[in-house]
Structure formats: C-alpha cells, structure tokens
Motif scaffolding. Structure first.
Motif, short mmCIF file in Angstrom:
data_model
loop_
_atom_site.label_atom_id
_atom_site.label_comp_id
_atom_site.label_asym_id
_atom_site.label_seq_id
_atom_site.Cartn_x
_atom_site.Cartn_y
_atom_site.Cartn_z
N ARG A 180 -0.78 128.69 125.79
CA ARG A 180 -0.87 127.35 126.45
C ARG A 180 -0.11 126.08 125.94
NH1 ARG A 180 -0.63 125.71 131.50
NH2 ARG A 180 -2.31 127.47 131.87
N TYR A 181 0.03 126.33 124.54
CA TYR A 181 0.84 125.32 123.93
C TYR A 181 2.20 125.86 123.20
CZ TYR A 181 -3.91 123.72 123.99
OH TYR A 181 -5.08 123.39 124.41
N HIS A 182 3.26 125.13 123.48
CA HIS A 182 4.39 125.73 122.78
C HIS A 182 4.50 125.65 121.42
CE1 HIS A 182 8.90 125.71 122.09
NE2 HIS A 182 8.88 126.48 123.35
N PRO A 183 4.72 126.60 120.82
CA PRO A 183 4.89 126.62 119.20
C PRO A 183 5.29 125.30 118.63
CG PRO A 183 5.98 128.34 119.99
CD PRO A 183 5.42 127.81 121.05
N LEU A 184 6.66 125.04 119.22
CA LEU A 184 7.26 123.84 118.63
C LEU A 184 7.05 122.48 119.21
CD1 LEU A 184 9.66 123.12 116.61
CD2 LEU A 184 11.28 123.33 118.43
N VAL A 185 7.48 122.47 120.61
CA VAL A 185 7.22 121.05 121.47
C VAL A 185 6.00 120.81 121.56
CG1 VAL A 185 7.88 120.21 123.76
CG2 VAL A 185 9.35 121.71 122.52
N LEU A 208 0.97 121.67 128.54
CA LEU A 208 2.22 121.52 129.37
C LEU A 208 1.81 122.17 130.78
CD1 LEU A 208 4.67 122.86 126.83
CD2 LEU A 208 4.34 120.58 127.20
N ALA A 227 3.10 132.80 129.87
CA ALA A 227 3.35 134.28 129.01
C ALA A 227 4.31 133.93 127.95
CB ALA A 227 3.34 135.20 129.93
N ALA A 228 5.44 133.59 128.60
CA ALA A 228 6.81 133.42 127.69
C ALA A 228 6.63 132.60 126.38
CB ALA A 228 7.97 133.09 128.59
N MET A 229 5.72 131.59 126.66
CA MET A 229 5.39 130.84 125.13
C MET A 229 4.39 131.49 124.38
SD MET A 229 5.21 126.74 126.48
CE MET A 229 3.84 126.94 127.82
N ALA A 288 2.77 124.40 133.49
CA ALA A 288 3.30 125.65 133.27
C ALA A 288 2.69 126.79 134.23
CB ALA A 288 3.54 126.11 131.98
N THR A 289 3.83 127.50 134.67
CA THR A 289 3.29 128.55 135.47
C THR A 289 2.92 129.67 134.63
OG1 THR A 289 5.35 129.60 135.49
CG2 THR A 289 5.29 127.94 137.21
N PRO A 290 2.11 130.58 135.09
CA PRO A 290 1.69 132.00 134.26
C PRO A 290 2.77 132.47 133.63
CG PRO A 290 0.48 131.85 136.41
CD PRO A 290 1.55 130.79 136.69
N GLN A 291 4.07 132.74 134.33
CA GLN A 291 5.09 133.26 133.60
C GLN A 291 5.42 132.73 132.48
OE1 GLN A 291 4.88 132.84 137.02
NE2 GLN A 291 6.60 133.89 138.01
N GLU A 292 5.58 131.34 132.55
CA GLU A 292 6.23 130.39 131.61
C GLU A 292 4.99 130.46 130.29
OE1 GLU A 292 8.71 127.18 134.07
OE2 GLU A 292 6.59 126.72 133.78
#
Lengths: 587, 259, 506
Positions: free
Chosen positions: A380-385, A367, A375-377, A369-373
C-alpha cells in the motif's frame, strides 16, 4: 432603547436605522431564546429542518456566523494597529484605510448579529434537548455574552462615528479601539467555551455522566484556551486577507491612478498582516491538536490518521496554494520597484524549491491506487514516495517553505536600497552561510527522523527544526536591519504598478483562507462523531453520521458562495456610500 | 537559428519532468507511482511553470504569444484547425472515460491509521485506556534482560506459528499467502508502521483484526483474523516485542501529534 | 451580441455550478458520475474569465476557486459513516444497483476476497467481472438470479472449481446483510454484464434465526474447519468408518491397503453431544473411552484367535459379531471358561490390557497359582483362588522361557535362571541347561499366563502420530462444527450436486 441609540448616533440615513432594527431583533432573539430553551421541552429531542435537514441548516448558519464574526473581530484588530501606525508615522493613508475598514465592519456587524440570531433560532428549533442541556450548564455565560454584545455594539458605533470628531484626541480614540477589541475577544472567548465544551466536556461525573462542576469548570475545559489562541491569531490573518481581497477588488475596478496606488498599497499591507498571522498559526494548531490527543486519543487519531485524515490532504493543498500565492504576490511586487532584476534570477530556483516542498507536503501517506498499482508497488505504501507521507518529511518541507518565503520577503525588502556600510559584502556572505547551514541542518534532521524513535523525533528533532528556522529568521532580520539602516535609496516604489494577476492572487488567498477555516471548522466539529457532547450526550438524530468528504466540502462550498456574496454586497454598499459622499463633496 | 519560444520550452520541461516521474522514479530508481500521485505532481508542475512565466508581464506576453498566434494569426491556420478538432475529441474521450461503466474496481484508499476505541479490551475484559496501557513486558528490557529475551523468543515462536504465513519470514509483508489479499498484509519493515503506533494500538489491531475495525475507519478491509480468539493476552504482547526487536523500530510511547 | 454571449456564459456557469454542487445527473449523458458537470463548469468559468472584465471576471474567478476545492475533495475516495438507509429505496434497477455497489464495496466487505478486475492477481475468491452473464451458466438448470440467491445465502452449495469453501453466509454475523441489502447486491452483480431482475424472492434459509450483529466468541481453536474436513475425508480417512450426514464415503478402492472398514460411531452431531475435551481425548487416546457396541475384541478360543465387535457381555459369556472374509457377519457366543490362557510378557497394567484371569508361579512355589485377577498395583497382583485371595509379588514370579535353537526342532521350555550376552541358563524340569546365545533363534519369555477380553477401539491407537499437529487442529476445528444443524444443509448440498434442483433445507 431605540431612542437611546438614536440619541447616540447621528440618524443621518435610513440604511443605518435598518441596521439598528436588525440588531435589535438579534438582541431580542438572544435574550428570549435561552429562556425559551429553559422551558420543559418534554420528549422532543429533535425537530426536522425542512429540505436540507437540521445538521446542514445548523452547519451553514454557524459557519456563516463564525466567518462574519471573524471578520468583525479581525478587522478592528487590524484597524487599531493601522491607526496606531498612522498616528506614529503621521501618514494619513493609514488613517484613511483604518477608517474605511471600520465602515465596512459596521455594515458586517448587523449581518453577524442577524446570523447569530438565525443560528440560535435554528439550534433551538432543531435541537431543543441539546440546547436545553447547554443552557442549563452555560446559562450565566449566556447572560454575560449578551452584555458583552451590547458593549461591543456601542463601542463599535462610537469608535466609528467619532472617528472624524476625535482626530485631535487620537489617544482616546485608540483607547476606544482597544476597548472594542477587548469586548470582541471576550465575546469570542465566551462562545468558544460552549463549543469546546461539546468537544471536550469537563466537570462530568464519570459514573452518571451528569454535569456536577461549576460554570467556570465547564468554560475552562481542555481545548478552550488552545482554540482561543488559535482563533485569535487566525482572526488577525483572516482580517488581513479579507482587507487584501477588498483592496484587490477595488484595485481591479479602480479608474484613477490615485485609487490604484492606494489600493495596491492597502493590498500589500493587508497581505503582510495576513502573512504575519499565518506563520505562527501552524504552531497554535499543533498545540490544539496536541490537546485534543491528550483529551482523547481516539479523537486525535480520528483527526490525523483516520476519519479526517483526507481532509488534511485537502488542507495541505490549501496551505500549498497559500504559500505559493504569497510568494507569487511578493515576486509580482518586485515589479513595482526599480532594480528588481538583481534578484529575479533567483526566482526560478525558489519556485522550484517551493514546488518540490509543496509536492512532498501534499503527498499522502496511503496513496490512492488501483489494485494493479498496489501490486506493482508491492504494498500500500510506495517504498520511496511513501516516505514523504511521514511526519518527519512534512515537518522538514514546511520549514523549508517558510524559509523560502522569508527569503522572498527579504529580497523584496532590499529592493530599491543599496547598503552603504562597509561590511555589506561580509554581511551578505554571513546571511548566505546561515541559510546554507540551516537548510543542510533541517534536511539532515529530517532524514535522521526516519530512523529514530518517534518520541525522540516529536520531542527533540521537530522542535530543533523549528528553532533553526526561527533562528535564521531572527538573526538574518537583525543583520539585515543593521545593514540597511541607513541604506542609500536607489529605486523608488511605484505603488499601483502591479499586474492584475497579482490582485487575483490576493483574492485567491482570501478564498483559500476562508475555505480553510470552513474545512477546519468542520473537522473540529465533526471530531465529536455521533455525540452532541462528547462522551456524555449521544446524537441520536438521523444526521448522526460523518458525511463523505466530498459532501462536506460541497456544503462548505455553498457556505463560501453565500459568504462571499454577502461580503461582496457589503463591499458594494461601501462603494456606493463612497460615491455618494464623493458626489456630495463636489457639489 | 531561431530562438525556441518560451511556450515550447515549458512544454519540453513539462514532458521531461513527466518522463522523469514515470520512468526514472517509477522505473529506474524505484517501483511505479500510482497514477493519482503522478497527476497531482503534474498539476503542481504546471502551476509552478505558470507561476514562473506569469510573474512578469513581459515574460507572460512572450509565453502567451504562440497561443495567441495560433488562435488569431492567418499563417497558423493548419495548427488552429487541428487544435479545434483535437480539443473536442479530448473532451469527448475524457467524458467517455468518466461516464462509461467499467468493471475494474475504483482506485481505493485506505486509512493509514484507524482510531482505536477508548478502552483496550481482550475478549471483553477491559485492560485499560488505549492511551495509557503499556506492554507489561516492556519494562523488563531495562530491569531483567534475561526475562525480556525469553518473552521476545516467545513472541518469535508465536509469530512464526501464526503470522508469518501472511506477513512473511522477514516481516516485510511478503508471506506465502500475501499475494492473495486485496489490501496487502502490513510490511513491518516500513519505517511508517511500527514507530508511528503505540504498543496498545498494535495490541488492538492484533487482537481484534479486520472484523472489528471501526466503521469510522472504512474503507479499511482487512483479512486479519481476530487473534484474541487464538492467542493469549501475553502472547500478543510478546509478539509485539518480537516485531519491534526484529525490525529495530520502537513503537512510540506517547500518542501526541501523529499524522 | 457580445453582451448576449457573455450573459449566456455567465448563466450557464452558475447553472453548472449549482448542478455540480447539487449532484445533478450528468449532461448530456445521464449517469451518477459527477465529473461531466465539473467539466462544464470549468469550461464556462474559463470562458467567463476570458470574456468579462472587472467584476464579473472576478466573480467567475472566485467561483472557480471555490469549486476547485470542492472538486479536489470529490476526487478523494469517499469515507462516510452514514448507514445506508434502504427503507425508502425505490424499486428501480438504478437505485438498487447503486445501493448494491455501495454495499458490495463497503459493508459487505466483498472486495476483501473477490475482485472486479480480470487482470488482478488471483484472489481468494473468483473474479466477478462479467458475472451477470456468467451466472446463468454456472450451475445447470439454475437461472442467474437463482444462482446469485444461492451463492449469497448458501455459498457452500456450489464452489467454483479451484476455490475453497471460504465464503461466509453474508446474512450471518459479522457481515449481517439484511435480505433487502442482499437483493441490492444481487442487482449490482447482475448489472455486471447482465440484466437486472428485481423480482422479489423468498430467502432460501430462515435468516430470522441469525443472531444479527452478535458474534459468539468461539473457543480457542487454531484449526481451520475446511481443511479439517479434508483431513477427515482424505487425509486420515475417518469417513471410511465414521458416518457424517452429508459426507459421502469414498468407494473402497480409494482406501489405502490395510485400512479395514468397520462400523464406527456416527459423528454428525458429535459436537452437540460431547465436549471439545472429549473429542480431543478420543482422537489422542482412541481407547480411553469406547462407545458401547463399537469396541473391537480379540480372544483366543480353541487354539485360534477370534476377532469381532463386542456386542454384549455378562459375567459368564460374551457375544461377538464376527465378520467373515466374504463380508457376511455372524454372532458367536463365547463362554469365558472357553478362553485359552495367553502368555503374559510383562506384569504391567494387566487390568487395562483386559486380563481377568491370571496364572503365575511365585519363586518359592512349585505349582502355579491361578485365579481371577482382583487387584493390581505396582509391586504385586492379587488373585482370587477359590474363596481366598493370594497376593504375589511381581518381582518374585518365575519367568517361563521358551527357546528355539538353530540345532533343535523342539523348543526348550524352562524357568529362566540367568541371562548374559553369551549364554542363557534355563532350569528345565529341575536340571540346568546352558544355551549359547549364538544358537538362539527365538526366545519368548512369560511371567504368567492369563485370560483376557481385550476391548479396544478399532481406531489405530497410534492415530495421533499419523497426523501432523496442524492437521490435528484442523480436524478438531472441523469436528466442533458438527453440531447436527448444518447436516441438513450439507446433506442437501451433497444431493443437490447430483440433482439439478436444490433441495430445500430441512
């Protein structure tokens, strides 16, 4: 030769003689330039093209030539089929439409030849050494190509100008049409061999990198047949969608009720053929991709996972637009038939299913994504999406989209008819059950796909999903055909009763389809990276790099503008010619 | 009671779906979604709503009615004025946000799958083509389970001596040093990592690390060391066996049709 | 009127489309950003669709669709394999900052460690937000530009507190930025809150010598030189004795008690002079090879132990440098004949322990035999007595025992006859004497007496046990970097830390 063409053709207009002149220039270029290229070019590897650079010049010329080529190959296929349908149904509308298109084809034909000449010229000028090498290998096919081109030209002119005279000998006329398509397809096959050789050369001596094979070996290279098939089907779909766009344009500018009726019907037919071509296209594309993988894994991964992977997200957006647009057009079309309210209530759900599926289809694996995003995820890969980015999810939703589109079409077909067979209710329940089970099966196979070995998924699960979708389409069509064979007509189709928006959708589809061709053409060509002939002849020119995606798509946008400007111009000329004829007939 | 206009209904649906994406999926069910993805989904939602309302003329007219009223109806003057003030402001803000210099790095994108070179090498020694090279110990899984276990155990040792600092003791990419890296270390528990790659690919990534990523695969910054400088060829194959044994994901064996 | 508006809108739409495709600077705020033109185009295309009927409406719609796909592609972050061609770059701040940003985010791989976002989690290297203003204050006496130049070419010279020495010199492989590229990156960093200064400068190091693009494969070493350096200085305190140019010796108080500071070989260019294998051996077995002039000798002369550094020796005598407790050093010549025999407990590896003269009593002899140690194997020793040699079996040697008991003040000396858990039986001058083990205070046994000159390394022989394997690896890695070449730089860095001006590299 001039006199020859004159004798054959009724020289009734100055316009036509211009077209012939253009064609002759194109022939001359085609014949002379390969000879020119055979000359000793010395050390001149590249000559710069002013302002826009060699690569962009060749790119624009090649893509425009290809699009026009598709147009003049796709439309005659369409015309012959339509003429045949017209002959069988004795419906004069079909004949009128087919003839109208062949006229457009004539106008496009000289443009195609001219663009081909320009392309050859640009290539010879900018890439003398490459062309020298290519003509060295493909010399015989180039001569063959020129003869095919002659064949194509004369058959097209005969097919077109003899249309009215041969009304009583339809069989022979159809034969001419088929011959025309054989010539056209052969031309495409020959030119495909050149560009596929560049991607996947064969007959190469591993040690020296020199070509040691026969011409046939060079022609019959790894990606030649897949590209032939892919382009053949693509041309059908492209021809259909251009016809539909032309019909939409004429519908929108039409003033009389008859015209609106005719062009609404023409748009519908064109779109139907485009859809018929569109549905098998992904499978042909899959085959091509597979062949590329097998020829060279690096190339395959560059295409799908690395360098060009984002291009496939743009492709996903375009395919999403194609499916949403196609469904929108079908749903709009329900407005022309009485009694459409019966199925209208399913529409929001179908729209929602398609929207969700397209959303999954478009979700990239990695995805933006900015570095903060990130970190929030937590990665690099969103666990669901992030799971939507995987192939199993994409295969699942594509099958669902195809089934939903099929359902839309089924509803459209049923409108205005009431089945009179006794088992109608049972039949409907059976269809509902087939759909229900198919959806459950496809989704559960898709979910299982996350946990199984990839090879099993590719070789077993994905084909099963495709077979389920095919089974549904075939079995439901059979049931439906039997059920509605002698159905009672309860509502009539009011051709011409169509919203303007739906016509814009047809134009949207045509532009999307053309952009998709431009984009995929770029991917196919760009896959070679810094090679003229992959692994054999490196590109050492200043352009030997892969441009940024936005730059590439910008060039494609420029090509699209030029193409549609030219096509618009041809449509407009067609309109003028018709008016003149109309005027003449009233006098 | 007055019936709610269609436009308002659609607006409410849109806001609800946005809240769902932002807070239900991105909060209650899972971790937050990147804004680029939410934007993409929202555009799609707008498109789907427009498709639904515009298919039929009647419904489209009803949908547009509040908009037309706002623009033309005398009684809606307040609303109109507010709109005419608001639109330029929004545009101004949009332009400003795009043009203003910002210090934060742009949203980055990483290639999911960089392409390996045609030939697989270890320290300049050609092993074979990336397409065909197989793990030399993989066949032991069937032939000699005992020896296979030994290699897996060796792989475990190699992993915990070298890799776990970053990739974590659970192979989930959450090692001690992980937080310091800009692209986070790979999470091998993710179903999209190991099953999508051939073992030769994993070998290439491990042996060559970040410094030897192909230019075509940029931006693909990686702090992964060039492990061929530290590990033997066998150790790299063994650690690959361990990765697949521990996570339960099998690397693919054919290179076709990956996405 | 309406027609006029329509035509203006149409023209503006086409103009904004061309401007968008041609990547014209944004309007009205000039910037490299593309979006404002996209916004203009979108507005005009929308206006045209509303204003026109039929053909022009269709045209606007088609253009909007074409634009939409181009725009979709432009919001995807860019990937290109184009090499940034700086050969014709204009010397303007804008051009340099733009190129520098591309290198900073691309080829330079700076974002792998640095961040440009104050709220991001702390990375391995400092956050560079606003570095343009901060740079001038980092190092006293250095302008921002000078600081940037130093940080790019010699990043190890100044470390931001809290961060390690991990930044590679970016002009060296594998990053291999050219001087011009470094200039653009500096311009970009200056633009982060500061003024861009494009004055050309001379690189502080000779970058011509860098093997650009060629990476030399290092030996398989798992250690990290930086951590190794820490082990060298603080962990094992090697630096107390060994000199490495550029590394400051800690002041004595910081040393642990009991660590004796002695002279040890210079290690500044150890890696250039010796193989990795040698360095490894020297750490694992400090006594295996002793650099001449650095061995520590301990001998017994006149009833006292004398310790010193062996300066020289010949067949008759040796010279020791002895350090007095007050720190003064004296040299003393000792004849081998002066040395006192020491009791030898085990007859094993005598030569390696430095014995050159041995006295032992075979079981069947009454008087001890003494002489120069000629040969030794597992079973026996060969001594040169007078002009002939005599071989004594190691198992046959009478064991001399000295027992002190709790009862007697005088030690009992005799040959050992037997020893059990309960008692010890000695032969004292022909008479057997039994001593209860319960009474034994100390018991020393020796099989022989010998004179020796033990030369050992002053390095603790258990050195390998003092360090963990990881430390050892790091230390090795550090030592292999000591080729003497970096010494100039590091020395300069050490001095530079005190003096405000950087000292140029040698």
């Amino acid at each position: 030769m001039m006199s020859l063409t004159r004798r054959f053709l009724p020289a009734n207009s100055r316009k036509r003689s211009y077209a012939v002149l253009v064609l002759l220039i194109a022939y001359a270029l085609l014949l002379v330039l390969p000879a020119f290229a055979q000359q000793d070019v010395g050390d001149t590897e590249y000559r710069p093209f002013p302002k826009i650079g060699s690569r962009n010049a060749a790119w624009i010329a090649a893509q425009l030539h290809l699009l026009f080529g598709s147009f003049i190959l796709g439309v005659p296929m369409f015309a012959v089929v339509i003429e045949f349908v017209g002959m069988r149904t004795k419906d004069l509308r079909y004949d009128r439409m087919a003839q109208e298109f062949i006229k457009l084809c004539m106008a496009a034909f000289s443009t195609t030849a001219l663009l081909g000449g320009v392309l050859v010229f640009v290539l010879m000028w900018c890439y003398p050494k490459v062309m020298n090498k290519m003509t060295g290998i493909f010399g015989p096919t180039m001569i063959f190509y020129v003869f095919l081109f002659f064949g194509e030209t004369f058959t097209l002119y005969l097919y077109s100008y003899a249309w009215d005279k041969m009304q009583n000998r339809k069989g022979w006329h159809l034969f001419l049409g088929v011959l025309l398509n054989i010539f056209g397809t052969a031309i495409m096959f020959v030119s495909n061999s050149w560009l596929t050789y560049q991607t996947s050369p064969s007959g190469i001596d591993e040690e020296t990198g020199n070509f040691i094979g026969t011409t046939w070996e060079a022609v019959n290279n790894f990606t030649w047949m897949p590209i032939n098939i892919h382009r053949f089907i693509g041309n059908i779909a492209f021809g259909g969608s251009i016809v539909a766009a032309y019909a939409a344009f004429r519908f929108l500018v039409a003033t009389s009720r008859e015209d609106r009726e005719h062009y609404d019907w023409m748009g519908y037919t064109g779109n139907f053929i485009a859809l018929c071509g569109l549905i098998p296209l992904p499978f042909a594309g899959y085959w091509l991709g597979r062949e590329i993988y097998q020829f060279n894994q690096t190339m395959g991964i560059n295409m799908m996972g690395s360098l060009f992977s984002w291009l496939f997200i743009i492709q996903a957006v375009m395919i999403g637009v194609l499916f949403i647009g196609a469904n929108y057009y079908l749903w709009s079309g329900m407005g022309r038939i009485e009694g459409a309210e019966k199925y209208a209530r399913y529409r929001p759900y179908m729209a929602a299913i398609i929207a969700v599926c397209v959303a999954i289809w478009m979700t990239p694996r990695s995805l933006i994504a900015t570095p903060q995003e990130v970190a929030a995820m937590g990665g690099r890969y969103h666990p669901l999406v992030g799971l939507f980015g995987l192939m199993t999810a994409k295969n699942t939703v594509v099958n669902l989209i195809i089934l939903t589109t099929f359902l839309s079409f089924l509803f459209y077909r049923r409108l205005g008819k009431t089945p009179i067979v006794g088992w109608a209710k049972i039949g409907n329940i059976a269809i509902a059950i087939i759909f229900g089970f198919a959806v459950i099966a496809i989704v559960s196979i898709g979910v299982a796909g996350f946990r199984v070995v990839t090879d099993f998924r590719i070789n077993t699960l994905t084909p099963i999903q495709v077979f389920i979708a095919l089974f549904v389409m075939i079995s439901v069509t059979i049931i439906d055909l039997i059920m509605y064979r002698r159905a009672m007509v309860s509502g009539t189709i009011n051709w011409g009763k169509m919203t303007d928006r739906s016509q814009y959708v047809l134009i949207l589809l045509a532009i999307t389809f053309t952009s998709l061709m431009g984009l995929m053409g770029y991917a196919r060509s760009g896959l070679r990276e810094n090679w003229h002939i992959f692994g054999v002849m490196p590109d050492t020119s200043p352009d030997s790099f892969t441009p940024r995606l936005s730059d590439a798509v910008n060039i494609i946008a420029v090509i699209m503008v030029i193409f549609f400007a030219l096509v618009g111009f041809i449509f407009w000329i067609g309109l003028l010619g018709e008016k003149k004829e109309g005027n003449r007939s009233t006098h | 009671m007055k019936r709610m206009p269609l436009f308002t209904k659609c607006l409410i649906l849109f806001v609800l779906l946005w809240l769902f994406l932002k807070f239900v999926i991105g909060g209650i069910i899972s971790v937050p979604l990147p804004s680029s993805l939410i934007a993409m989904y929202l555009w799609l939602i707008i498109l789907a709503i427009l498709v639904h309302v515009s298919v039929e003329d009647d419904r489209f007219r009803e949908f547009l009615r509040p908009i037309k009223e706002t623009l033309a109806d005398e009684s809606k003057k307040v609303r109109r004025t507010a709109l005419f003030v608001l639109i330029p402001l929004v545009m101004l803000g949009f332009t400003f946000s795009k043009v203003s210099t910002r210090a934060d790095p742009p949203a980055a994108l990483r290639t999911a799958h960089p392409a390996p070179p045609a030939d697989l090498t270890y320290r300049d020694k050609v092993i074979g083509t990336s397409q065909e090279v197989e793990n030399p110990f993989r066949h032991l899984e069937k032939d000699d389970a005992e020896a296979f276990r030994v290699h897996v155990e060796n792989g475990r040792r190699v992993y915990y001596q070298n890799c776990f600092f970053c990739h974590g003791d659970n192979l989930d990419g959450k090692g001690h040093f992980a937080h310091g890296f800009q692209p986070l270390p790979a999470n091998f528990q993710d179903p999209g990592i190991i099953p999508n790659f051939q073992e030769s690919f994993l070998f290439w990534r491990i042996s060559k690390g970040g410094p030897e990523l192909p230019p075509a695969a940029t931006p693909w910054d990686s702090a992964m060391p060039v492990w061929e400088n530290y590990l033997t060829e066998e150790e790299i194959w063994e650690v690959i066996l361990f990765l697949s044994e521990y996570t339960g994901y099998r690397p693919r064996t054919s290179g076709e049709g990956a996405h | 009127m309406k027609t006029l508006i329509r035509i203006i809108c149409l023209v503006l739409m086409i103009v904004s489309f061309i401007a968008y495709i041609a990547r014209a600077s944004a309007f009205p705020i000039a910037s490299a950003n593309l979006l404002p033109w996209s916004l203009w185009f979108f507005l005009f295309a929308f206006a045209n669709i509303l204003l026109w009927q039929r053909v022009m409406k269709l045209l606007s719609f088609s253009l909007l669709v074409i634009w939409f796909y181009a725009f979709t592609a432009s919001i995807v972050p860019e990937t290109s394999t184009a090499k940034l061609d700086l050969s014709s770059i204009e010397r303007t701040p804008d051009a340099f900052v733009e190129a520098g940003e591309a290198i900073f985010k691309g080829k330079g791989k700076c974002l792998t460690c640095h961040t440009l976002d104050p709220s991001a989690p702390k990375g391995r290297c400092p956050d560079l937000t606003g570095i343009g203003t901060r740079a001038a204050t980092r190092k006293p006496g250095m302008t921002a530009k000078e600081y940037f130049i130093e940080s790019a070419y010699e990043p190890e010279k100044f470390l931001v507190p809290g961060y390690g020495k991990i930044m590679p010199p970016v002009w060296k492989a594998p990053i291999s930025l050219s001087n011009l590229e470094i200039e653009t990156v500096i311009a970009f960093l200056q633009s982060q809150g500061g003024e861009v200064d494009l004055t050309p400068f001379e690189p502080p190091v000779d970058t011509g010598s860098a093997a650009v693009g060629v990476e030399v494969l290092p030996p398989i070493l798992t250690g990290d030189p930086d951590r190794g350096k820490n082990v060298f200085v603080n962990g094992a305190k090697c630096v107390a004795c060994h000199n490495v140019a550029g590394l400051e010796k800690p002041i004595d108080q910081t040393l642990d008690e009991g660590v004796e500071v002695v002279a040890a070989p210079e290690l500044t260019d150890i890696a250039a002079l010796n193989s990795l294998r040698y360095i490894e051996e020297s750490i694992l077995k400090p006594n295996a090879e002793i650099v001449s002039g650095y061995g520590s000798a301990s001998v017994r002369v006149g009833g006292a132990a004398v310790q010193g550094t062996l300066v020289s020796q010949d067949s008759e005598q040796m010279v020791l440098r002895i350090k007095a407790p007050d720190g003064s050093e004296t040299e003393r010549t000792i004849l081998f004949s002066e040395l006192e025999p020491e009791p030898i407990e085990e007859l094993v590896n005598l030569k390696e322990k430095g014995y050159f003269w041995v006295q032992a009593t075979p079981a069947d002899a009454t008087a001890p035999i003494s002489g120069e140690l000629v040969e030794e194997d597992e079973e026996s020793i060969t001594l040169k007595v007078g002009d002939e040699t005599q071989t004594i079996s190691k198992s046959d040697v009478k064991v001399q025992v000295t027992v002190t008991t709790f009862d007697d003040d005088e030690p009992i000396v005799g040959e050992l006859v037997s020893e059990t858990d309960d008692e010890v039986i000695l032969n004292v001058d022909g008479a057997e004497r039994t001593i209860d083990q319960f009474d034994v205070d100390t018991m020393e046994s020796s099989r022989a007496f010998g004179k020796r000159l033990a030369v050992t390394s002053p390095m603790p022989s258990n050195f390998p046990q003092l360090l963990s394997v990881a430390d050892m690896n790091d230390l090795l890695a550090f030592l292999t970097t000591l080729t003497g070449e970096a010494a100039g730089e590091t020395a300069a860095a050490a001095e530079g830390a005190e003096a405000a001006e950087p000292v140029p590299a040698e």
